[in-house]
Enzyme design. Structure first.
Site, PDB file in Angstrom:
ATOM      1  N   GLY A  93       0.803  -1.213   0.000  1.00  0.00           N
ATOM      2  CA  GLY A  93       0.000   0.000   0.000  1.00  0.00           C
ATOM      3  C   GLY A  93       0.841   1.271   0.000  1.00  0.00           C
ATOM      4  N   TYR A 131      -1.713  -5.840 -11.217  1.00  0.00           N
ATOM      5  CA  TYR A 131      -1.126  -5.849 -12.562  1.00  0.00           C
ATOM      6  C   TYR A 131      -2.106  -5.279 -13.586  1.00  0.00           C
ATOM      7  CZ  TYR A 131       2.198  -9.062 -10.346  1.00  0.00           C
ATOM      8  OH  TYR A 131       3.120  -9.629  -9.511  1.00  0.00           O
TER       9      TYR A 131
END
Length: 158
Positions: A93, A131
């Site tokens: 994060g 991704y």
């Protein structure tokens, strides 16, 4: 902060590889040693490369990208194959995974490479979503194969 790995980073890199193997439910398959990785990254003719992620200069290594060159006969150029991308759970994060992939993209573009490729386990939804958000596209039409262990030895003996 993203930088190329140094010999001093090897123990941290090996630890991250084992953490990744644990995450992928395959720690029992991981046998990497500090000596092996050091020789691969920093031996006389390295074929493997690595970047590390830290929160700040001199801080703890919180993530890594371990990669090597591949080659496409279709484009006539090398590419980067990302073997391992891992960020510790407590550092997720913070943008370190994106920063590592950004650095590999810069490496590819600067060297005239046309691709950065990797594999992801089909159950790893958080990584797949990450991704996808970067604009990476899955190569669903290809099935990966591997020769290893006894099958490799048997074929080599023919």
């Amino acid at each position: 902060m993203i930088r190329r790995a140094t010999p001093e980073d090897v123990p941290a890199l090996v630890g991250l590889v084992y953490d990744l193997a644990e995450y992928e439910k395959a720690r029992h398959e991981c046998a990497l040693t500090d000596e092996q990785l050091h020789a691969s990254l920093f031996g006389p003719d390295p074929k493997v490369f690595a970047h590390v992620a830290q929160r700040d200069s001199g801080g703890e290594v919180l993530g890594c990208a371990i990669w090597f060159l591949n080659y496409s006969t279709w484009t006539g150029t090398h590419g980067i194959y990302l073997e391992d991308l891992f960020v510790t759970p407590e550092a997720r994060g913070l943008g370190l995974g994106k920063a590592l992939l950004t650095e590999l993209a810069r490496e590819a573009v600067a060297n005239g490479y046309r691709r950065v490729e990797w594999s992801v386990l089909d159950w790893n939804t958080p990584s797949i979503e990450f991704y996808d958000a970067l604009g990476a596209t899955p190569q669903d039409e290809w099935t990966g194969y591997r020769l290893t262990g006894e099958a490799l030895t048997r074929l080599a003996a023919r």
